[in-house]
Design a protein around this motif. Structure first.
Motif, PDB file in Angstrom:
ATOM      1  N   PHE A  49       0.952  -1.128   0.000  1.00 15.20           N
ATOM      2  CA  PHE A  49      -0.157  -0.109   0.121  1.00 15.20           C
ATOM      3  C   PHE A  49       0.745   1.124   0.054  1.00 15.20           C
ATOM      4  O   PHE A  49       1.952   1.236   0.609  1.00 15.20           O
ATOM      5  CB  PHE A  49      -1.055  -0.009   1.133  1.00 15.20           C
ATOM      6  CG  PHE A  49      -1.980  -1.122   1.221  1.00 15.20           C
ATOM      7  CD1 PHE A  49      -3.195  -1.064   0.610  1.00 15.20           C
ATOM      8  CD2 PHE A  49      -1.469  -2.251   1.994  1.00 15.20           C
ATOM      9  CE1 PHE A  49      -3.764  -2.324   0.586  1.00 15.20           C
ATOM     10  CE2 PHE A  49      -2.243  -3.431   2.095  1.00 15.20           C
ATOM     11  CZ  PHE A  49      -3.312  -3.492   1.340  1.00 15.20           C
ATOM     12  N   ALA A  50       0.238   2.350  -0.624  1.00 17.62           N
ATOM     13  CA  ALA A  50       0.919   3.474  -0.465  1.00 17.62           C
ATOM     14  C   ALA A  50       1.292   4.131   0.660  1.00 17.62           C
ATOM     15  O   ALA A  50       2.329   4.860   1.088  1.00 17.62           O
ATOM     16  CB  ALA A  50       0.319   4.598  -1.528  1.00 17.62           C
ATOM     17  N   THR A  51       0.216   3.977   1.594  1.00 21.33           N
ATOM     18  CA  THR A  51       0.517   4.585   2.883  1.00 21.33           C
ATOM     19  C   THR A  51      -0.233   3.684   3.830  1.00 21.33           C
ATOM     20  O   THR A  51      -0.839   2.723   3.813  1.00 21.33           O
ATOM     21  CB  THR A  51      -0.530   5.820   2.908  1.00 21.33           C
ATOM     22  OG1 THR A  51      -1.831   5.585   2.936  1.00 21.33           O
ATOM     23  CG2 THR A  51      -0.071   6.805   1.997  1.00 21.33           C
ATOM     24  N   LYS A  52       0.225   3.994   5.230  1.00 21.65           N
ATOM     25  CA  LYS A  52      -0.265   3.097   6.324  1.00 21.65           C
ATOM     26  C   LYS A  52      -1.726   3.193   6.489  1.00 21.65           C
ATOM     27  O   LYS A  52      -2.275   2.415   6.845  1.00 21.65           O
ATOM     28  CB  LYS A  52       0.582   3.458   7.635  1.00 21.65           C
ATOM     29  CG  LYS A  52       0.388   2.526   8.961  1.00 21.65           C
ATOM     30  CD  LYS A  52       0.947   1.139   8.573  1.00 21.65           C
ATOM     31  CE  LYS A  52       0.738   0.290   9.679  1.00 21.65           C
ATOM     32  NZ  LYS A  52       1.181  -1.083   9.499  1.00 21.65           N
ATOM     33  N   ASP A  53      -2.002   4.540   6.220  1.00 23.67           N
ATOM     34  CA  ASP A  53      -3.569   4.736   6.340  1.00 23.67           C
ATOM     35  C   ASP A  53      -4.385   3.841   5.348  1.00 23.67           C
ATOM     36  O   ASP A  53      -5.520   3.173   5.698  1.00 23.67           O
ATOM     37  CB  ASP A  53      -4.048   6.117   6.210  1.00 23.67           C
ATOM     38  CG  ASP A  53      -3.444   7.031   7.244  1.00 23.67           C
ATOM     39  OD1 ASP A  53      -3.221   6.371   8.406  1.00 23.67           O
ATOM     40  OD2 ASP A  53      -3.480   8.260   7.038  1.00 23.67           O
ATOM     41  N   ALA A  54      -3.803   3.528   4.180  1.00 23.30           N
ATOM     42  CA  ALA A  54      -4.503   2.841   3.238  1.00 23.30           C
ATOM     43  C   ALA A  54      -4.569   1.150   3.460  1.00 23.30           C
ATOM     44  O   ALA A  54      -5.390   0.607   3.304  1.00 23.30           O
ATOM     45  CB  ALA A  54      -3.768   2.981   1.784  1.00 23.30           C
ATOM     46  N   GLU A  55      -3.566   0.755   4.064  1.00 24.71           N
ATOM     47  CA  GLU A  55      -3.109  -0.314   4.784  1.00 24.71           C
ATOM     48  C   GLU A  55      -4.111  -0.894   5.752  1.00 24.71           C
ATOM     49  O   GLU A  55      -4.789  -1.709   5.730  1.00 24.71           O
ATOM     50  CB  GLU A  55      -1.782  -0.647   5.000  1.00 24.71           C
ATOM     51  CG  GLU A  55      -1.651  -2.091   5.764  1.00 24.71           C
ATOM     52  CD  GLU A  55      -0.388  -2.319   6.460  1.00 24.71           C
ATOM     53  OE1 GLU A  55       0.539  -1.493   6.252  1.00 24.71           O
ATOM     54  OE2 GLU A  55      -0.344  -3.211   7.192  1.00 24.71           O
ATOM     55  N   ASN A  61     -11.457  -3.083   6.310  1.00 24.43           N
ATOM     56  CA  ASN A  61     -13.019  -2.989   5.661  1.00 24.43           C
ATOM     57  C   ASN A  61     -12.960  -4.150   4.875  1.00 24.43           C
ATOM     58  O   ASN A  61     -14.009  -4.400   4.093  1.00 24.43           O
ATOM     59  CB  ASN A  61     -12.861  -1.617   4.789  1.00 24.43           C
ATOM     60  CG  ASN A  61     -13.143  -0.310   5.932  1.00 24.43           C
ATOM     61  OD1 ASN A  61     -14.480  -0.335   6.459  1.00 24.43           O
ATOM     62  ND2 ASN A  61     -12.090   0.028   6.257  1.00 24.43           N
ATOM     63  N   VAL A  62     -11.847  -4.756   4.379  1.00 26.22           N
ATOM     64  CA  VAL A  62     -11.996  -5.965   3.655  1.00 26.22           C
ATOM     65  C   VAL A  62     -11.349  -7.415   4.263  1.00 26.22           C
ATOM     66  O   VAL A  62     -12.153  -8.300   4.142  1.00 26.22           O
ATOM     67  CB  VAL A  62     -11.069  -5.649   2.261  1.00 26.22           C
ATOM     68  CG1 VAL A  62     -10.905  -6.522   1.221  1.00 26.22           C
ATOM     69  CG2 VAL A  62     -11.427  -4.241   1.700  1.00 26.22           C
ATOM     70  N   VAL A  63     -10.237  -7.288   4.512  1.00 20.98           N
ATOM     71  CA  VAL A  63      -9.734  -8.556   5.033  1.00 20.98           C
ATOM     72  C   VAL A  63     -10.450  -8.869   6.280  1.00 20.98           C
ATOM     73  O   VAL A  63     -10.723 -10.342   6.423  1.00 20.98           O
ATOM     74  CB  VAL A  63      -8.190  -8.360   5.621  1.00 20.98           C
ATOM     75  CG1 VAL A  63      -7.597  -9.639   6.162  1.00 20.98           C
ATOM     76  CG2 VAL A  63      -7.332  -8.240   4.278  1.00 20.98           C
ATOM     77  N   GLU A  64     -10.635  -8.238   7.194  1.00 24.50           N
ATOM     78  CA  GLU A  64     -11.248  -8.661   8.351  1.00 24.50           C
ATOM     79  C   GLU A  64     -12.860  -8.914   8.276  1.00 24.50           C
ATOM     80  O   GLU A  64     -13.382 -10.014   8.922  1.00 24.50           O
ATOM     81  CB  GLU A  64     -11.245  -7.595   9.411  1.00 24.50           C
ATOM     82  CG  GLU A  64      -9.552  -7.283  10.166  1.00 24.50           C
ATOM     83  CD  GLU A  64      -9.745  -6.104  10.943  1.00 24.50           C
ATOM     84  OE1 GLU A  64     -10.744  -5.629  11.449  1.00 24.50           O
ATOM     85  OE2 GLU A  64      -8.616  -5.776  11.586  1.00 24.50           O
ATOM     86  N   VAL A  65     -13.291  -8.170   7.279  1.00 24.80           N
ATOM     87  CA  VAL A  65     -14.691  -8.493   6.938  1.00 24.80           C
ATOM     88  C   VAL A  65     -14.940  -9.939   6.416  1.00 24.80           C
ATOM     89  O   VAL A  65     -15.714 -10.741   6.502  1.00 24.80           O
ATOM     90  CB  VAL A  65     -15.551  -7.468   6.232  1.00 24.80           C
ATOM     91  CG1 VAL A  65     -16.685  -7.729   5.742  1.00 24.80           C
ATOM     92  CG2 VAL A  65     -15.537  -6.210   7.060  1.00 24.80           C
ATOM     93  N   GLU A  76      -4.706 -14.316   5.249  1.00 22.86           N
ATOM     94  CA  GLU A  76      -3.591 -13.865   6.137  1.00 22.86           C
ATOM     95  C   GLU A  76      -2.674 -13.163   5.366  1.00 22.86           C
ATOM     96  O   GLU A  76      -1.911 -13.497   4.397  1.00 22.86           O
ATOM     97  CB  GLU A  76      -2.827 -15.385   6.773  1.00 22.86           C
ATOM     98  CG  GLU A  76      -1.599 -14.761   7.577  1.00 22.86           C
ATOM     99  CD  GLU A  76      -0.948 -15.959   8.361  1.00 22.86           C
ATOM    100  OE1 GLU A  76      -1.173 -16.448   9.244  1.00 22.86           O
ATOM    101  OE2 GLU A  76      -0.367 -16.829   7.235  1.00 22.86           O
ATOM    102  N   MET A  77      -2.772 -11.725   5.593  1.00 19.49           N
ATOM    103  CA  MET A  77      -2.157 -10.774   4.840  1.00 19.49           C
ATOM    104  C   MET A  77      -1.021 -10.156   5.327  1.00 19.49           C
ATOM    105  O   MET A  77      -0.708 -10.089   6.359  1.00 19.49           O
ATOM    106  CB  MET A  77      -3.022  -9.232   4.688  1.00 19.49           C
ATOM    107  CG  MET A  77      -2.536  -8.252   3.805  1.00 19.49           C
ATOM    108  SD  MET A  77      -3.649  -7.174   3.483  1.00 19.49           S
ATOM    109  CE  MET A  77      -3.794  -6.198   5.009  1.00 19.49           C
ATOM    110  N   SER A  78       0.104 -10.489   4.521  1.00 19.92           N
ATOM    111  CA  SER A  78       1.564  -9.674   5.046  1.00 19.92           C
ATOM    112  C   SER A  78       1.987  -8.927   3.816  1.00 19.92           C
ATOM    113  O   SER A  78       1.671  -8.819   2.477  1.00 19.92           O
ATOM    114  CB  SER A  78       2.311 -10.917   4.794  1.00 19.92           C
ATOM    115  OG  SER A  78       2.746 -11.736   3.484  1.00 19.92           O
TER     116      SER A  78
END
Length: 455
Positions: A49-55, A61-65, A76-78
């Motif tokens: 991601f470009a920024t920590k905020d985007a990550e 909003n995507v992975v956890e949902v 499992e995102m790295s």
């Protein structure tokens, strides 16, 4: 306060060789680490991601949902670095431990994966998950190779013009819609010592093809481009030679970037700075620029300037105004060696569903929209109206063009990018450029390498 995008651009994604959806690269490998013998109870995702905020936005909003809905095989995102992920993916592919989901920068490179047998057909998933009804047809068709759906588009883009309204007002100019109006402003701006169009490829050589795409569609015209891609006319046709010559002259006259030598050294940041300072009048780029321009204007940049966008003017009589090029920011495919192809399909589906979530992603984190129907009501109320207006204009376009990175075959794209520099530095002329283009394109067309065109 309105939200404006602040995520990644297409060129960041292309620089890693794997453009993807949602302003980030996202590759999933089975087993939490990509090893062939790894666990298959997780879908590990490689992301950047470009920024920590985007990550953080994407994780929440995507992975956890998704994981709440798929507890048996959660993601499992790295996080990976952009400058090394391409090599990691290539190594993993060679070792048989490549991600479940393979990303490509567009239909052209996608064919290389297909030819190597790395992709599984998605036709059954498309029927099961309703992709044919949800994803815009022209975008779906770009993922069809030899009659099989092998990829889904992750995001869509188009070309546009950024400008500073204060600069136009200061000099008494109105936004141009025709070639005559555009060239009149460029001529006057150049005479005043200004840069008519801020441009450069110091950060990304492939920016050359953005300008070629604009000239082909707005000077030669989309009808001519479509006919050439179908083999009905040649790229040596005078309509293309004239368009290329028109662009060559723009460059050598210093309208693009100030001068040819400066074009090669101008960074993207410098181009936006020139626009904000009133040193340049226009900047021609893609919709990914929405994620880049904001820091150079207003309070964030310590000035009181504002940016605006406009459709690229018609650059030849008879060519329609308000043409919006069709383009894809990347593709998703499922690795033929995936241990969890059904979950991988669900993951792709999840990233292509819920228009309201996707619209929030655009508004709050700069994630480009996938090519699905997103209504005005889906956008959050506080979205920057310029952003919502642009995507509304693109999705409702009646005249569309064809970008090189989406509708031209790979060897032809390589020629277009590399030979453009030979053209603007005087090593070949416009007729020679088009001759080489035709000679490169025709064998690929005959071999069936031209991506499908919209109906």
């Amino acid at each position: 306060m309105p939200h404006t995008p602040a995520g990644l651009s297409r060129r960041n994604l292309l620089s890693i060789g794997g453009g993807t959806a949602l302003a980030a690269f996202l590759s999933a490998c089975a087993g939490g680490g990509g090893a062939p013998g790894g666990k298959s109870d997780k879908l590990a995702i490689w992301s950047g991601f470009a920024t920590k905020d985007a990550e953080n936005w994407y994780r929440k909003n995507v992975v956890e949902v998704f994981n709440r809905e798929h507890p048996k095989v959660p993601v499992e995102m790295s996080i990976k670095q952009f400058d090394t992920v391409e090599r990691q993916l290539q190594t993993a592919l060679a070792a048989g431990s490549a991600p479940d989901i393979l990303s490509a920068a567009g239909p052209g490179p996608l064919r290389e994966y297909a030819a190597a047998g790395h992709l599984i057909p998605l036709d059954d998933y498309a029927r099961k998950l309703g992709w044919n009804d949800r994803i815009l047809d022209w975008a779906m068709q770009t993922g069809v190779i030899d009659g099989k759906l092998l990829a889904l588009p992750t995001s869509y883009e188009s070309m546009l013009v950024f400008y500073n309204p204060a600069t136009l007002a200061k000099h008494g100019w109105t936004y141009p819609k025709t070639r005559a109006e555009f060239e009149a402003i460029c001529t006057e701006a150049k005479a005043k010592g200004m840069i008519p169009v801020s441009a450069g490829n110091a950060d990304y050589k492939n920016a050359n093809e953005w300008h070629v795409s604009v000239l082909l569609n707005h000077a030669a015209g989309p009808d001519a481009v479509r006919r050439a891609l179908k083999g009905e006319i040649k790229f040596t046709d005078p309509v293309f030679v004239d368009a290329v010559e028109q662009g060559r002259k723009y460059f050598v006259d210093g309208w693009w970037g100030g001068a040819v030598d400066r074009y090669f050294t101008n960074s993207f940041a410098k181009q936006y700075e020139q626009l904000a300072k009133g040193e340049a009048v226009f900047n021609i780029t893609g919709s990914w620029g929405l994620a880049e321009i904001e820091p150079f204007f207003g309070a964030a940049a310590g000035n009181d300037q504002e940016w605006a966008w406009g459709a690229i003017p018609s650059l030849r009589d008879g060519v329609p105004q308000d043409i919006w090029e069709l383009a894809l920011g990347g593709t998703y495919s499922i690795n033929a060696k995936s241990k969890n192809p059904d979950v991988a399909a669900d993951w792709i589906d999840f990233n292509m569903s819920d228009p309201k979530r996707l619209a929030r992603g655009l508004a709050e984190a700069g994630f480009q929209l996938p090519p699905i129907g997103v209504a005005e009501a889906d956008f959050p109320a506080d979205i920057d109206k310029r952003v919502a207006g642009l995507f509304s204009a693109i999705t409702t376009a009646t005249d569309v063009g064809y970008t090189t990175w989406t509708f031209f075959p790979p060897k032809t794209v390589t020629y277009i990018i590399g030979s453009w520099e030979k053209l603007i530095t005087g090593k070949i002329d416009s007729r020679g450029y088009c001759q080489g283009l035709a000679e490169t394109f025709e064998p690929e067309r005959a071999a069936g390498a031209v991506p499908p065109l919209p109906a």
